[in-house]
Design an enzyme around this catalytic site. Structure first.
Site, PDB file in Angstrom:
ATOM      1  N   TRP A 358       0.700  -1.292  -0.030  1.00  0.00           N
ATOM      2  CA  TRP A 358       0.075   0.020   0.008  1.00  0.00           C
ATOM      3  C   TRP A 358       0.868   1.182   0.032  1.00  0.00           C
ATOM      4  O   TRP A 358       0.261   2.338  -0.305  1.00  0.00           O
ATOM      5  CB  TRP A 358      -0.876   0.140   1.032  1.00  0.00           C
ATOM      6  N   ASP A 359       2.086   1.044   0.269  1.00  0.00           N
ATOM      7  CA  ASP A 359       3.112   2.187   0.274  1.00  0.00           C
ATOM      8  C   ASP A 359       3.006   3.046  -1.091  1.00  0.00           C
ATOM      9  O   ASP A 359       2.944   4.182  -1.436  1.00  0.00           O
ATOM     10  CB  ASP A 359       4.496   1.970   0.413  1.00  0.00           C
ATOM     11  N   GLU A 487       1.743  -0.849  12.739  1.00  0.00           N
ATOM     12  CA  GLU A 487       1.791  -2.341  13.012  1.00  0.00           C
ATOM     13  C   GLU A 487       2.272  -2.779  14.278  1.00  0.00           C
ATOM     14  O   GLU A 487       2.259  -4.019  14.650  1.00  0.00           O
ATOM     15  CB  GLU A 487       2.742  -2.815  11.860  1.00  0.00           C
ATOM     16  N   LYS A 592       4.457   2.510  15.848  1.00  0.00           N
ATOM     17  CA  LYS A 592       5.942   2.273  14.818  1.00  0.00           C
ATOM     18  C   LYS A 592       5.860   3.333  13.541  1.00  0.00           C
ATOM     19  O   LYS A 592       6.776   3.844  13.398  1.00  0.00           O
ATOM     20  CB  LYS A 592       5.217   0.924  14.079  1.00  0.00           C
ATOM     21  N   GLN A 593       4.629   3.771  13.398  1.00  0.00           N
ATOM     22  CA  GLN A 593       4.333   4.954  12.507  1.00  0.00           C
ATOM     23  C   GLN A 593       3.179   5.463  12.525  1.00  0.00           C
ATOM     24  O   GLN A 593       2.327   5.349  13.185  1.00  0.00           O
ATOM     25  CB  GLN A 593       4.737   4.474  10.923  1.00  0.00           C
TER      26      GLN A 593
END
Length: 752
Positions: A358-359, A487, A592-593
């Site tokens: 999906w990046d 994640e 994580k992000q």
């Protein structure tokens, strides 16, 4: 900070060879041309630790899925990029002694990736007894002729006595994937051919039990040299070798050029057609000199840089970082082949299987819109449309309607073997829908969204309508059992980002359905009952929110965690994913992000300054940025809020993530999709670029560390140059029709 490479505006260069850093050096000096690419491993055999990797776009293998407990709906196979037949192999003997830098005595080492010209050079002076020879290797993969790899070896005798030289140039099919489950080899040799100065190998991927196509690759090498060619017996049935010999008097020089044509069955219907094409391309290349081949290659790179280069004065580290980002992004993908996409490692390693994530939609689409022709981004959208059949299959595997686009794929079928990602990180469906919207609002082109795009949106909406459930207790729609962009949180209920994307997708799809032609509406066949249900979900979607903190809650239960900021984690326990158990990470509050902040970035104009500030201030303190995709988004939001120092620090992290090995994982390969981050941080962050109602807006500032920066941006048939220095912001229309832009709330008319 100890750096593996020196700071230089256009070069990734080092004069130091440390065997412990070899994999880092290989990753950072990777090259590619969209069709194929390779890590910066040595041409000659190296007996020390190395990850020798060459990869061909779209060539992959369905390896066995390995999980402890099989469950219904698991993907049958784990798709992985196949390490290609080694076509750059060149071994050198000096006075009958083979060069091996893991064992030999050498000096004057230099490894140099020239990003402006896209060529990798390595040189050193080797000592073998009384012999002393200066060795130089050059290589590039042509963007003018994508099937072409070119190498040049130069040997100069810098000693006082004559030396004998033997060069064995080979194509070797005895290669392995480091990530193979059972140490399998994935290539079977179909045929070989060899004459005095040329050789070829045709190889096919090994059979698989899943019915996916096998791939054939054919590689032919030809040489131009002042050394003598020698007929040699082939060492085995997997390798073809051409041998060249000679003697060098003191100060004498010898050169050997190796040109390899690489073709694959992706482009040809039969092995006969493939071999014929390989021979024809080899003949075309044979009549051109090295300088001519290199000039054609560098001309295209010059055109790319002319459109996309970001120039930074006052901070060479920042300058090197952004160019490294853009170089590696373009080396991976420039839109020439609509069948390909942007793997998170590109051509630089095997981790993640090398497939589509999906990046692409979330991070790459905004960048390609700004620096390439719109057809490049449209190809990325068409890639998903053409894989709708696989998306139907994926949804059906989970007992759901509509289309579920895969988390990881080569052909549209989900091929990722981690359940918490494969089954639960379903926000990817919303990210794909958002990319359609992003393309449409940026380009003003509705031809895709009203045709192919409306089909994608409809099927994604059908998935969301089936995946939500209605809570009788709260009288709202909810989505349980998901993983958001963060994640480090698995199997959570009501991830805010997932829920808001589902709500937005349904709303956007309804808007598009109201605009499509009667013929297209008939094809989509969306009933009034479906539309009514979708609108009900839009109106009653549950979005976790805390009134006291004025924040959107990442998911149910997040605020009940032991909320301690990242600053309290001991430095020797970072990154936590390399020191903590997975159980400890999942129980922690550490992000994580960006998750909530990812959504705020997506819809940045839809939130008040107070909302953005409250959410940024809250979530930033818990974010460890152990995803390569994280810092850029935080940099943009920090800039939007006026947190200049934080915005710049986060830019530095995203632009130099791999160069400085921030997360201690660059040995596996580069984070290609994160290479978008530097551009996003500069253009959307420091320059404040936004698209509002079809109009370009800017609100630039100059970081204190910098004295100047500039970039060019493609927008609706124009090429606009933005130049920011201590005197302010300056705008120029380089090409295209006149346009009026908004700069900090004031209209500025641009004409040539």
């Amino acid at each position: 900070m100890k750096r593996t490479f020196e700071i230089a505006p256009w070069h990734i260069v080092t004069h130091d060879f440390n065997p412990k850093d070899k994999r880092l050096q290989e990753s950072m000096t990777s090259i590619g041309n969209g069709y194929m690419g390779m890590r910066g491993f040595f041409e000659e055999d190296y007996s020390g630790d190395s990850l020798a990797g060459l990869y061909l776009g779209g060539v992959w293998y369905p390896d066995k899925t390995r999980v402890g407990w099989w469950k219904n709906g698991y993907p049958e196979y784990f798709g992985k990029v196949v390490n290609a037949v080694n076509f750059i192999k060149m071994n050198v003997k000096i006075n009958n002694q083979k060069i091996d830098l893991a064992k030999d005595t050498f000096s004057d080492f230099k490894l140099d990736l020239d990003m402006k010209k896209a060529i990798l050079t390595r040189s050193f002076v080797i000592t073998k007894g009384e012999a002393k020879v200066a060795v130089s290797f050059e290589r590039f993969v042509s963007v003018a002729q994508p099937e072409l790899s070119v190498q040049r070896l130069t040997l100069r005798n810098v000693g006082s006595s004559r030396v004998s030289i033997v060069v064995d140039s080979a194509i070797d099919a005895d290669v392995k994937n480091e990530d193979a489950n059972y140490d399998e080899r994935f290539w079977e040799v179909v045929s070989t051919d060899q004459n005095a100065k040329a050789g070829s190998v045709v190889a096919e991927t090994t059979p698989n039990p899943f019915g996916t196509p096998r791939f054939t690759s054919a590689m032919e090498m030809n040489h131009v040299t002042d050394l003598d060619s020698v007929k040699v017996d082939q060492p085995n049935d997997k390798e073809v070798v051409n041998q060249f010999t000679g003697e060098l008097a003191p100060q004498a020089t010898a050169t050997l050029e190796k040109r390899v044509i690489v073709v694959t069955s992706r482009d040809y219907d039969s092995n006969e057609a493939l071999v014929k094409a390989m021979d024809e391309l080899s003949d075309q290349v044979a009549v051109q000199s090295y300088d001519e081949l290199f000039a054609a290659h560098t001309k295209i790179w010059a055109d790319r840089w002319n459109k996309s280069d970001i120039q930074i004065d006052g901070d060479t580290e920042a300058q090197q970082g952004i160019r490294f980002n853009l170089f590696q992004l373009f080396a991976t993908y420039y839109g020439e082949d609509a069948r390909l996409n942007i793997g998170p490692k590109g051509f630089t390693g095997e981790k993640y299987g090398g497939a589509t994530y999906w990046d692409t939609e979330a991070f790459a689409v905004p960048v390609y819109l700004g620096i390439t022709d719109p057809k490049v981004t449209r190809n990325l959208l068409m890639y998903r449309y053409k894989q709708l059949a696989g998306a139907y299959h994926n949804a059906k595997q989970q007992g759901l309607k509509g289309a579920l686009f895969p988390m990881v794929t080569f052909d549209g079928i989900e091929c990722h073997n981690e359940w918490e990602i494969t089954f639960e990180e379903i926000h990817r469906n919303g990210d794909i829908a958002f990319a359609i919207y992003n393309y449409t609002r940026y380009t003003g082109d509705e031809s895709y969204v009203l045709h192919e795009g409306s089909k994608v949106l409809t099927e994604i909406s059908r998935f969301w309508a089936d995946r939500v459930h209605f809570s009788q207790r709260k009288q709202q729609y909810m989505i349980h059992g998901v993983t958001g962009p963060d994640e480090y949180e698995n199997n959570v209920d009501n991830n805010w980002y997932t829920n808001i994307l589902a709500q937005w997708t349904l709303k956007y799809t309804l808007e598009i359905l109201a605009k499509v032609s009667p013929e297209q509406a008939k094809k989509l066949n969306v009933s009034e009952a479906e539309k009514k249900q979708w609108q009900d979900i839009v109106d009653k979607m549950y979005l976790p929110y805390d009134k006291e903190l004025n924040i959107f809650v990442q998911h149910d239960g997040f605020l009940d965690k032991d909320l301690k900021p990242v600053s309290e984690i001991p430095a020797d326990e970072l990154p936590i994913n390399q020191h903590w158990s997975w159980d400890k990470i999942l129980r922690s509050p550490y992000i994580k992000q960006g998750d909530v902040l990812q959504g705020i970035w997506d819809f940045i104009d839809d939130f008040t300054p107070e909302q953005k500030k409250a959410n940024f201030d809250f979530y930033e303190q818990y974010t460890v940025h152990e995803s390569s995709l994280s810092p850029a988004i935080y940099s943009v939001l920090a800039a939007d809020l006026g947190y200049e120092d934080k915005a710049v620090a986060l830019y530095e992290r995203t632009a130099r993530l791999d160069l400085d090995n921030y997360n201690n994982d660059t040995v596996d390969g580069l984070h290609i999709t994160a290479m978008t981050g530097g551009w996003i941080a500069v253009v959307q962050g420091f320059a404040g670029m936004r698209i509002r109602d079809g109009k370009l807006h800017y609100a630039p500032f100059l970081p204190k560390k910098w004295t100047h920066y500039s970039f060019r941006q493609v927008f609706r048939g124009r090429l606009i140059e933005v130049d920011v220095d201590q005197a302010g912001a300056h705008f120029k229309l380089v090409s295209g029709d006149p346009i009026t832009i908004d700069v900090a709330g004031k209209d500025v008319a641009l004409t040539q």
